[in-house]
Write an enzyme that holds these catalytic residues in place. Structure first.
Site, mmCIF file in Angstrom:
data_model
loop_
_atom_site.group_PDB
_atom_site.id
_atom_site.type_symbol
_atom_site.label_atom_id
_atom_site.label_comp_id
_atom_site.label_asym_id
_atom_site.label_seq_id
_atom_site.Cartn_x
_atom_site.Cartn_y
_atom_site.Cartn_z
ATOM 1 N N ASP A 201 4.372 5.122 8.784
ATOM 2 C CA ASP A 201 3.283 5.670 7.982
ATOM 3 C C ASP A 201 3.046 7.125 8.423
ATOM 4 O O ASP A 201 3.316 7.482 9.567
ATOM 5 C CB ASP A 201 2.038 4.810 8.271
ATOM 6 C CG ASP A 201 0.874 5.139 7.382
ATOM 7 O OD1 ASP A 201 0.217 6.155 7.648
ATOM 8 O OD2 ASP A 201 0.609 4.378 6.439
ATOM 9 N N GLN B 214 -8.616 -7.889 -8.965
ATOM 10 C CA GLN B 214 -8.319 -6.713 -9.790
ATOM 11 C C GLN B 214 -6.997 -6.793 -10.544
ATOM 12 O O GLN B 214 -6.931 -6.475 -11.729
ATOM 13 C CB GLN B 214 -8.349 -5.458 -8.902
ATOM 14 C CG GLN B 214 -8.187 -4.160 -9.690
ATOM 15 C CD GLN B 214 -8.542 -2.959 -8.843
ATOM 16 O OE1 GLN B 214 -9.706 -2.760 -8.517
ATOM 17 N NE2 GLN B 214 -7.553 -2.164 -8.489
ATOM 18 N N ALA C 13 -13.613 -8.742 -7.238
ATOM 19 C CA ALA C 13 -12.993 -9.431 -8.381
ATOM 20 C C ALA C 13 -11.485 -9.300 -8.203
ATOM 21 O O ALA C 13 -11.012 -8.339 -7.591
ATOM 22 C CB ALA C 13 -13.437 -8.805 -9.695
ATOM 23 N N GLU D 100 -1.800 -0.351 -10.194
ATOM 24 C CA GLU D 100 -2.132 -1.634 -10.828
ATOM 25 C C GLU D 100 -2.530 -1.435 -12.283
ATOM 26 O O GLU D 100 -2.150 -2.224 -13.159
ATOM 27 C CB GLU D 100 -3.247 -2.327 -10.037
ATOM 28 C CG GLU D 100 -2.769 -2.884 -8.704
ATOM 29 C CD GLU D 100 -3.871 -3.235 -7.720
ATOM 30 O OE1 GLU D 100 -3.543 -3.501 -6.545
ATOM 31 O OE2 GLU D 100 -5.053 -3.240 -8.111
ATOM 32 N N TRP E 8 -4.616 5.054 -4.846
ATOM 33 C CA TRP E 8 -3.293 4.986 -5.480
ATOM 34 C C TRP E 8 -2.883 3.561 -5.849
ATOM 35 O O TRP E 8 -2.274 3.332 -6.887
ATOM 36 C CB TRP E 8 -2.234 5.638 -4.595
ATOM 37 C CG TRP E 8 -0.932 5.815 -5.339
ATOM 38 C CD1 TRP E 8 0.259 5.201 -5.073
ATOM 39 C CD2 TRP E 8 -0.704 6.652 -6.491
ATOM 40 N NE1 TRP E 8 1.216 5.600 -5.979
ATOM 41 C CE2 TRP E 8 0.651 6.496 -6.860
ATOM 42 C CE3 TRP E 8 -1.506 7.508 -7.241
ATOM 43 C CZ2 TRP E 8 1.221 7.164 -7.950
ATOM 44 C CZ3 TRP E 8 -0.943 8.179 -8.326
ATOM 45 C CH2 TRP E 8 0.397 7.999 -8.667
ATOM 46 N N ASN E 9 -3.211 2.581 -5.007
ATOM 47 C CA ASN E 9 -2.879 1.191 -5.350
ATOM 48 C C ASN E 9 -3.537 0.787 -6.659
ATOM 49 O O ASN E 9 -2.923 0.145 -7.513
ATOM 50 C CB ASN E 9 -3.327 0.231 -4.240
ATOM 51 C CG ASN E 9 -2.273 0.095 -3.158
ATOM 52 O OD1 ASN E 9 -1.163 0.587 -3.302
ATOM 53 N ND2 ASN E 9 -2.614 -0.555 -2.075
ATOM 54 N N SER E 10 -4.813 1.143 -6.819
ATOM 55 C CA SER E 10 -5.540 0.809 -8.052
ATOM 56 C C SER E 10 -4.917 1.509 -9.255
ATOM 57 O O SER E 10 -4.809 0.931 -10.339
ATOM 58 C CB SER E 10 -7.015 1.202 -7.924
ATOM 59 O OG SER E 10 -7.662 0.374 -6.990
ATOM 60 N N HIS F 127 -2.856 -0.420 4.899
ATOM 61 C CA HIS F 127 -1.588 0.113 5.407
ATOM 62 C C HIS F 127 -0.598 -1.017 5.706
ATOM 63 O O HIS F 127 0.605 -0.883 5.464
ATOM 64 C CB HIS F 127 -1.841 0.945 6.666
ATOM 65 C CG HIS F 127 -2.679 2.160 6.420
ATOM 66 N ND1 HIS F 127 -2.178 3.322 5.877
ATOM 67 C CD2 HIS F 127 -4.000 2.386 6.620
ATOM 68 C CE1 HIS F 127 -3.149 4.217 5.763
ATOM 69 N NE2 HIS F 127 -4.264 3.666 6.203
#
Length: 483
Positions: free
Chosen positions: A118, A362, A360, A385, A380-382, A15
């Site tokens: 948030d 990412q 790793a 990316e 969601w971040n992944s 966050h």
């Protein structure tokens, strides 16, 4: 007297990072002479980790226009049989007096142009209003999940007499703008159990989204299903009142060079140099987020599926959780990698696979030319990316709102293939299913089409943040609303 935008992050590293990225985007566009950024954060939460102060020191040094204000320590009210989210939400409410005093203090020497909170910090919304500060939400998932959250109070109203969603195995819910319905058992984790105080907290949070001055979303218009954007803009998600302005300003993800500073250099170099030696788009990357973890039985099925697929792979394996049914790991203590994988697996796949423990880089991995697919938990971040890197996904949701993301990635956006999970066995996936989906993504015509679509979306992601891009335009519209 300068102008400041105050951001208030929920407890937890993810966050805080999200708020920092939003602050960086605002200042990158307008310069520190226009706005400074102050980020408020709590102290003493049960989800705090030692990496948070290290990260904050680093950001303070590299981005002096972002300042941090940590609240005094608050003690968690830990009661038996109360979930971690419920404890955390109570902890956030206990920080309300600190929010009030921080806004009061900051307002003495600067003009607070906006207060951005948030979702879980909803108890601060009336405090912002009390000071006549325009108060906005920062939504760190996609537009489809926002549509669902806006509509959630309506679903709560319609289902008050039913069992908990976790027990409604034959029930599905329709959300405005979504192509396909969502199983009740796949709702955001916080609302699965009606008897958990987190359920009523989440309904309360979602019912207050429309009461803000606007909602800032970490996505970009070109990624989202037009039907979802239209449903939100047309007021279909808030049938009983007006929908505030929504600003899509993503994709905001942490920069590679900043991520690399926290990495274990030797292990990082090993996996990156290995990737550099592999053919173009030939490697499947498997990583399930900072908290994602599997019991040993599931790890063995993944290993069997990878081995049978014959594909190249880079697989990040985390320590199995202490509780067999849990899918979240806290801490990255060392463990015996060979002991949790099938006997001889590492030796038999050494010529085409690499397994790394716990971590790793990412963002860097996904941008490697050799990476052709990504098995993800659908955080969601992944997802962002992967989209930025133009890499198609195999969707394997674990917790939080990830099942909702999976639905949209597979059905609406068509940038992922979903694995078939056995809900009655805690989402277990067989080795045969792993092999089937890996081959589908890496070998089939459908997989190639997915790869082409993702490549185009990667270009659109970059364009969205450009001078004339949709996300830049939306940021300009947001700033116009506060100046």
């Amino acid at each position: 007297m300068g102008d400041v935008i105050v951001l208030y992050a929920s407890p937890g590293m993810g966050h805080i990072v999200a708020m920092v990225e939003l602050g960086k985007f605002i200042v990158h566009r307008y310069g520190p002479h226009k706005f400074s950024i102050t980020i408020l954060y709590t102290c003493g939460s049960i989800v705090d980790t030692a990496s948070i102060p290290v990260y904050i020191r680093r950001i303070s040094h590299s981005h002096p226009f972002i300042s941090f204000r940590q609240f005094p320590r608050v003690t968690n009210n830990i009661t038996r049989n109360i979930s971690v989210p419920a404890i955390t939400f109570d902890f956030i409410r206990q920080n309300d007096p600190h929010v009030r005093s921080a806004l009061q203090e900051i307002s003495k020497s600067a003009t607070v142009r906006a207060f951005i909170i948030d979702l879980f910090c909803t108890s601060a919304l009336p405090i912002g209003k009390e000071f006549n500060i325009p108060t906005y939400y920062f939504h760190t998932s996609g537009a489809a999940v926002l549509a669902a959250f806006l509509y959630l109070p309506k679903i709560d109203e319609q289902t008050k007499t039913t069992e908990s969603f976790k027990d409604l195995r034959d029930t599905v819910f329709e959300f405005p703008g979504w192509k396909s319905p969502l199983k009740a058992t796949h709702m955001v984790q916080l609302v699965l159990d009606r008897n958990d105080p987190a359920y009523s907290d989440m309904i309360y949070f979602c019912s207050h989204l429309p009461k803000s001055n606007g909602i800032i979303v970490n996505t970009f218009e070109e990624l989202e299903p037009p039907s979802v954007l239209q449903a939100i803009a047309g007021g279909l998600c808030v049938p009983d009142g007006p929908t505030p302005p929504v600003y899509y300003v993503g994709p905001l993800i942490e920069e590679e060079k900043e991520l690399s500073k926290d990495a274990d250099a030797a292990e990082k170099e090993d996996c990156l140099s290995w990737l550099d030696k592999q053919p173009s788009r030939s490697v499947l990357f498997l990583c399930f987020g900072s908290m994602g973890s599997f019991p040993a039985a599931q790890l063995k099925e993944i290993a069997n599926g990878l081995e049978a697929s014959g594909q190249r792979f880079l697989w990040v394996v985390k320590k199995p959780p202490v509780e067999e049914k849990s899918k979240q790991v806290h801490g990255v203590d060392d463990f015996d990698l060979k002991g949790v994988l099938p006997e001889g697996f590492l030796e038999r796949t050494a010529d085409r696979g690499m397994v790394v423990k716990s971590w790793a880089p990412q963002v860097v991995v996904l941008k490697k030319e050799s990476v052709g697919g990504f098995v993800t938990h659908c955080g969601w971040n992944s997802v962002l990316e992967a989209v930025v890197a133009g890499v198609p996904m195999i969707a394997w949701p674990l917790y939080a709102e990830q099942h909702m993301n999976r639905n949209v990635l597979v059905t609406d956006m068509e940038i992922a293939i979903g694995v078939e999970q056995r809900d009655e066995e805690g989402g277990f996936v067989s080795g045969e299913e792993v092999e089937r989906r890996v081959r589908e993504l890496m070998e089939s015509e459908g997989g190639r089409a997915l790869r082409e679509r993702c490549k185009k979306l990667g270009e659109m992601a970059s364009a969205a943040l450009g001078e004339t891009g949709s996300s830049t335009r939306n940021l300009v519209n947001f700033v116009s609303s506060i100046t």
